[in-house]
Design a protein around this motif. Structure first.
Motif, PDB file in Angstrom:
ATOM      1  N   MET A 113      -8.914 -69.462 -36.375  1.00  0.00           N
ATOM      2  CA  MET A 113      -7.975 -69.817 -35.267  1.00  0.00           C
ATOM      3  C   MET A 113      -6.787 -68.994 -34.206  1.00  0.00           C
ATOM      4  N   PHE A 114      -7.326 -67.317 -34.469  1.00  0.00           N
ATOM      5  CA  PHE A 114      -6.985 -66.634 -33.144  1.00  0.00           C
ATOM      6  C   PHE A 114      -7.860 -66.570 -32.840  1.00  0.00           C
ATOM      7  N   GLY A 167      -9.985 -70.003 -43.553  1.00  0.00           N
ATOM      8  CA  GLY A 167      -9.981 -70.524 -42.025  1.00  0.00           C
ATOM      9  C   GLY A 167      -8.638 -69.594 -41.199  1.00  0.00           C
ATOM     10  N   LEU A 168      -8.308 -68.669 -41.453  1.00  0.00           N
ATOM     11  CA  LEU A 168      -6.810 -68.704 -40.407  1.00  0.00           C
ATOM     12  C   LEU A 168      -6.951 -67.810 -39.466  1.00  0.00           C
TER      13      LEU A 168
END
Lengths: 471, 471
Positions: B337-338, B333-334
């Motif tokens: 986020m961007f 998921g990281l």
């Protein structure tokens, strides 16, 4: 590390600015491959000369940097006062080196240090310079017999530029004592030595007439004095020039100049033994920007000036002239500034203009027909049919265990074509293709991706290892 | 750079504080030699697996780091607002990696990144931890078939720990989905999953009784629920345990747990092919501290725990248990986020606890009889008589040109004894001794420093080159 707030459902609330900080950049894999190649050549040279390496923190106490960089101090990045010490990002590697020597009471060391430094360069003056860039320094600290370590620094510049294959180059050499002596005999007042030195330093970019104008109009020298300087700074030569100047009626009367010229003669005799005099020129116009030099100074310049690319940067770490790719000199006073008792540790060093070299290598890579590889993979383990994932993983593992650089696609049933495409895109030279028939026969089909030549090999680890040794 | 003010006569006015910033240290040549050895082993492994490398700036926009580290955000170093952007030093390499992927719209990459990160750790909680320390990350980003890249990460940990020769080790594996499923079937309310996960994570340092107390007294679970968790987290095994739990009457009813267990079975089948199952344990007590994991998690632990030295630090980058030297997992998921559109890029990675490994290697070096060499010099060119400087420099230069690593003392007339002492102190194995007689005979006397054996060689460059090949 907790991401709860954002992973927990309120994604999208924050809109991130997707950029790096102003004046900084990421290095992508291709740039890293070029960077690694350049570093390897340079580090090998430093090691061949018996150098050790050290590392220092990216920030120093603010006080350590205070008063070292004159008006450039405004370019120092300070850290926010979050309680505790006042800190600044390092501005170069020389001041941390001097701090390290004084702090550890080291009086002898031959070390290199390759690391990033930070300068909040004024956008108006940047010309595309980066605010985070590499420096690559080699220095010899210690009380030794004259000119031997100085000559080794020049030998190192010579070797590195030869090996980097950047085209023809030459190395200008001068001595601060010769410059000071010359200024004195020309009639420059003592307090103007440094500022006139800065003006002379512009000769690599400005015509003598303009330099003279600056001396007369801005720095207040008389025309006569400027003309006398003009005569000297037009001189270039080798050991012979040093000998001739030692006979010069005016210079020979100046103690400083004589010391510098005598050392210059000695330096050239060592450079002769090191077989590098073909590229070294004693040039009285070389002045170098930094104030801390106390003896020999030098600067290496590429003959073939490649147009400066947009991303040219950090050039001043190795001097300011367009083709300058390395520079340095002797600075016998800096370490003493950090020693409580002012004990001096004589130093001589060279800084390789690594960012400029990266730029040139990147440009060369772009115009070259040879693609830059970003991995070193020797073979891709592939399959021609479906349902061979297990066999692929097993062979891959055996090859890893044998020390071979191997990749395998992370798909259960990749198409042979996409496996071959991966090889072509990333430059993997060999592909080991597994198929039902090969497995039955206990062999591996090995294909040269470029030539499409194939061999069938008994899948025996030791034989495979031998086979890959040459790739 | 201007030093005028201080070089110009008012030395001694400033009293410098001769120290590095709190929580930072210099690396001396010996530490650098160990560091290089460790990096070489690790980087070779990454390259064997076809990884590229990238680099990112040491500081990021403050906004990029905001909201990523929960309450640890207070440990972030901010730069002073000197006009312009608000910047912070990077806290880890994972967030810059995710920013890099999103910014460049990269959906597939296998990269490693070794660099320093910065944490203003509270002095009270430091236990000798550094505020500037290395992280060493390897990650595979991309949408692939299940568990293949995950298995490669474990293979890499196995290979690196084997090659570093740190003694026996084992790798614990678990899956966040199994943990969540387990919490659910035990009766933990959904909103308490993460905090109970943190408590489970303490099982490597605390007895079950104390962990249970925390669950009941601090986290508000009932005794029953805690006991049910206790039963599960005591389980350890391999593929068999995954199979058994898939039959577990409660867990088998939970979708998350089943997905995790099915993948665990698959993972073990790949680990079997990679021949690493002897060191891998499926351990339901492994929880890992970071919140961003979404699937498989793992942690490598040294069996023989070496007492933590004073300078132990940065351990949390690879987990918190005493012997933990590597850790990682899947975080799908990281990157999303961007991404402005929230597009996900699945990632799995591992962080090698490099600072802990440095400490262990430094301790080993100190107790070992073998001295750590800080240079690679093969031969010192020496002379037995006076007035042979020129001959020494000439031979030295010839050897450098032949690619041999050579040193020569920077003295006109060094004593033979001091030349031999230099070899002994720095571990140079050979000394080439020049003397009047040898020069007359056109030979070089080559002495093995340790055994004192001597041979006389015709001083011919090509022969010399061959000779040194094996040193």
């Amino acid at each position: 590390m907790q991401l709860k707030a954002q992973l927990g459902g309120d994604e999208g609330k924050h809109v991130f600015v997707l950029k790096t900080a102003k004046g900084t950049r990421d290095y992508n894999p291709k740039q890293m491959a070029i960077r690694e190649k350049v570093f390897n050549i340079i580090i090998s040279c430093f090691k061949r000369h018996g150098a050790e390496t050290i590392d220092t923190p990216v920030f120093e106490l603010k006080e350590t940097l205070t008063g070292k960089y004159g008006e450039d101090s405004k370019l120092i990045y300070d850290l926010k006062d979050q309680g505790g010490e006042l800190l600044s990002l390092r501005y170069d590697l020389t001041v941390p080196f001097a701090r390290y020597l004084a702090m550890n009471k080291i009086t002898n060391i031959k070390r290199y240090h390759i690391a990033k430094v930070y300068r909040r360069d004024n956008p108006a003056m940047t010309r595309g310079r980066y605010r985070e860039f590499y420096q690559c320094d080699f220095d010899i600290a210690g009380q030794y017999d004259a000119m031997i370590p100085d000559a080794e620094c020049l030998k190192i510049v010579y070797e590195i530029l030869n090996e980097l294959d950047l085209g023809d180059f030459h190395i200008k050499v001068n001595d601060r004592r010769i410059l000071d002596g010359m200024f004195a005999v020309c009639g420059v007042p003592g307090e103007k030595f440094r500022t006139i030195c800065s003006t002379v330093d512009k000769l690599d970019k400005m015509a003598w007439e303009d330099v003279k104008k600056e001396m007369v109009n801005e720095k207040g020298l008389s025309e006569d004095v400027a003309d006398r300087i003009g005569e000297y700074v037009s001189m270039q030569g080798g050991q012979d020039l040093a000998e001739r100047l030692l006979q010069d009626p005016k210079l020979s009367q100046n103690k400083q100049a004589c010391a510098g010229l005598t050392d210059m003669k000695l330096l050239f005799s060592y450079l002769e033994l090191f077989q590098v005099t073909d590229k070294v020129v004693f040039d009285l116009s070389l002045a170098r920007g930094l104030d801390y030099y106390t003896g020999v100074i030098y600067e290496a310049i590429l003959s073939q000036t490649i147009p400066a690319p947009a991303e040219q940067n950090g050039a001043d770490e190795a001097g300011v002239s367009v083709g300058s790719v390395a520079g340095g000199g002797r600075y016998d006073g800096l370490v003493g500034m950090f020693d409580p008792k002012g004990r001096k540790v004589p130093c001589v060093g060279v800084s390789i203009g690594i960012e400029r070299i990266f730029s040139i290598m990147e440009q060369k890579a772009e115009t070259s027909s040879e693609k830059v590889r970003t991995t070193e993979t020797q073979v891709l383990v592939a399959s021609a049919q479906k349902n061979l994932l297990e066999e692929r993983l097993k062979l891959t593992s055996e090859l890893w265990n044998a020390g071979i650089k191997v990749e395998v696609l992370y798909k259960k049933n990749p198409k042979l074509l996409s496996q071959l495409q991966h090889c072509e895109e990333t430059g993997i030279p060999l592909v080991a293709i597994l198929g039902e028939q090969e497995l039955k026969d206990g062999v591996v089909k090995l294909r040269n991706v470029a030539s499409r030549e194939e061999v069938r090999l008994i899948s025996d680890q030791i034989k495979i290892k031998k086979l890959f040794k040459n790739h």
